[in-house]
Design an enzyme around this catalytic site. Structure first.
Site, PDB file in Angstrom:
ATOM      1  CB  THR A 358      -1.017   0.076   1.171  1.00 15.82           C
ATOM      2  OG1 THR A 358      -0.348   0.456   2.369  1.00 15.82           O
ATOM      3  CG2 THR A 358      -1.718  -1.229   1.384  1.00 15.82           C
ATOM      4  N   GLY A 437       2.054  -1.141   5.489  1.00 15.34           N
ATOM      5  CA  GLY A 437       2.629  -2.049   6.473  1.00 15.34           C
ATOM      6  C   GLY A 437       1.843  -3.308   6.733  1.00 15.34           C
ATOM      7  N   GLY A 438       0.906  -3.665   5.852  1.00 22.55           N
ATOM      8  CA  GLY A 438       0.179  -4.914   6.034  1.00 22.55           C
ATOM      9  C   GLY A 438      -0.566  -4.963   7.361  1.00 22.55           C
ATOM     10  NE  ARG A 440       4.631  -5.204   9.548  1.00 24.75           N
ATOM     11  CZ  ARG A 440       4.252  -5.960   8.511  1.00 24.75           C
ATOM     12  NH1 ARG A 440       3.698  -7.145   8.731  1.00 24.75           N
ATOM     13  NH2 ARG A 440       4.402  -5.541   7.272  1.00 24.75           N
TER      14      ARG A 440
END
Length: 540
Positions: A358, A437-438, A440
């Site tokens: 992202t 950051g997925g 996280r």
């Protein structure tokens, strides 16, 4: 770089001189009187060329909605791995005459196909999302806003280390032989070389000339549907942007607004409220205690997300209840005081905890309109499939395989996401913030704002501070934590894993507007090679 800046300036000045098509009347409805103007504006994004494009728009009379469209399309060119017309996103937009932000959800949606069968690609919403934001709030012509991206694609730009690294890391899953511009002689294009994307320039030109219909009804859409058999042309034509309300949380410091479901605004707001409820400021001088409490907060809020959050079109979600003071007290009872709990909710889905995908940006104009947006292809490069100059999303990969999950597959639904574009407001200032950051993302953002709000650290200090992520009894840490802290976490029962990948822990992008002075301060996380600029930056 100078040549690109000059050419963009000449292009935008040409448009602003009146030689370009003027926007429709409805686009001027969002303009406000100059009495609210501070004459300061700014842009922060993960690539300096996108920042330049946004600043040029603002300098030439465009507003934050205009700049958001221009920045989004520019990022499609300079970060083809992170976002673009093959994906989607969500944006919070704070109009200058409103007390609360609006939400534009243009996230990828599942197609009309009844059976999922593990298909990973959904219907992109990016193009319609940008069109909707522009039509409802823009002041400049769309042709003017997309033209800098077309120029960057056609004339080329200097490859930065992040793009070179992403191409090298994705080499095994991309069709290298068909991507000679990205892999000259079969090897990733190197940092410092010029990348030209003629196919993408042609596609963007069609969108410039014909609007969204070029993508959703024209040849581009036909080629997309041909490349993705589970998506029909009618699915593209039927896609709709939604305008839900943001998740809202009241804190001692002010009000935080964040992304609506199925994005992760709820767990992010819950995390901040839990930190406040648990007197997190008492851990200021105890790094391992802070790390443990925030890791437990991340676990508890993530479990709640798995159990409660999905696309609200299929499951009614009471966001107000989930962030209420009473509910926060209930969540606090689930936090283990001294050791890590491994009671993690299972949802049989790919949570993407290893992903760093992202891209996020924030823009603010001189009238105070702010846009905080996160755009994505889901994984870096999405599926890796390349059509008409862009990469295709794999957002449907993140549906749950469990039929009773709020995140189960259903035609038209939007899969759950960890992204959380946000805006914080009080009487003194406004902050737009977000990060890649997925899985996280909520944890990283909560760590940064917790340090800022309750440890009296500046935003810069809070962003620069070492980050961590606790999951399933493992403490993932950035390099630099002291042996004392790591040993203490190990004694508590954590497994220790130091992660040297800088982007694993996100890349915060933020803008802060001072209400009294009108100054704009930016944050650009070096972990993602971010950049920011403002009209008052040189005066600071």
């Amino acid at each position: 770089m100078f040549k690109i800046m000059m050419s963009l300036s000449l292009l935008l000045n040409l448009f602003s001189s009146g030689e370009a098509a003027q926007p429709e009347e409805e686009n001027n409805e969002s303009e406000v009187s100059s009495e609210t103007s501070s004459d300061n504006y700014g842009v922060t994004a993960s690539h300096p060329l996108a920042v330049e494009v946004g600043m040029e728009v603002l300098e030439n009379g465009g507003n934050a909605a205009d700049a958001a469209v221009a920045v989004s399309y520019a990022l499609n060119v300079v970060e083809p791995f992170g976002s673009g017309i093959g994906g989607g996103g969500q944006a919070l937009l704070l109009p200058p005459d409103k007390e609360e932000p609006m939400v534009y959800d243009y996230k990828v949606a599942a197609p009309s196909k009844e059976d999922w069968d593990g298909d990973v690609t959904g219907v992109p919403g990016f193009v319609k999302g940008m069109d909707t934001i522009h039509k409802e709030h823009g002041a400049k012509s769309f042709e003017e806003l997309i033209s800098p991206a077309i120029e960057l694609a056609e004339d080329g730009f200097e490859v930065d280390p992040v793009l070179a690294e992403r191409l090298d890391g994705a080499k095994s899953r991309l069709s290298v032989d068909d991507l000679s511009h990205l892999y000259p002689n079969g090897e990733p294009i190197e940092a410092g070389e010029t990348l030209k994307q003629s196919d993408l320039a042609e596609t963007l030109t069609k969108i410039r000339d014909d609007g969204p219909s070029a993508f959703y009804e024209g040849e581009i859409g036909e080629n997309f549907a041909e490349a993705v058999p589970n998506v029909k042309e009618s699915d593209l034509e039927d896609y709709e942007v939604t305008e839900p309300v943001p998740v809202k949380g009241e804190l001692n410091e002010g009000t935080i607004y964040s992304a609506s479901p199925p994005l992760s605004g709820v767990p992010f707001v819950q995390s901040l409220k839990l930190a406040e409820y648990m007197d997190i400021e008492e851990t200021k001088d105890n790094e391992s205690e802070f790390a443990h409490v925030m890791s437990e907060i991340s676990r508890v809020t993530n479990n709640d997300k798995i159990n409660k959050i999905g696309d609200p079109s299929s499951k009614e979600i009471d966001e107000e209840e989930l962030v209420s003071d009473e509910y926060i007290e209930e969540l606090a009872d689930e936090i283990s005081p001294d050791e890590p709990s491994t009671e993690t909710a299972a949802d049989d889905e790919n949570a993407g905890d290893d992903h760093t995908d992202t891209t996020h940006f924030v823009v603010v104009d001189k009238d105070g309109m702010m846009v905080s947006a996160t755009n994505t292809l889901s994984n870096f490069f999405g599926t890796g499939e390349y059509v008409d100059g862009y990469f295709i999303n794999n957002a449907d990969k993140y549906f749950s395989k469990l039929s009773n999950s709020p995140n189960s597959y259903k035609p038209g639904k939007r899969s759950r996401s960890s992204t959380a574009p946000s805006i914080f407001m009080n009487e003194d200032r406004t902050i737009g913030i977000g990060t890649p950051g997925g899985g996280r993302i909520p944890s990283v953002m909560a760590q940064v704002l917790t340090r800022h709000f309750y440890f009296d650290e500046s935003l810069e200090e809070a962003v620069e501070a070492l980050r961590f992520y606790g999951r399933d009894g493992t403490f993932y840490a950035e390099p630099g934590f002291s042996e004392e802290v790591l040993e203490d976490m190990e004694e508590r029962g954590y497994g220790i894993r130091v992660n040297h990948h800088t982007m694993f822990f996100g890349g915060i992008q933020a803008l802060e507007v001072d209400a009294d002075e009108g100054t704009v301060n930016g944050i650009a996380d070096e972990r993602r090679g971010g950049s920011w600029d403002s009209s008052n930056k040189e005066e600071e």
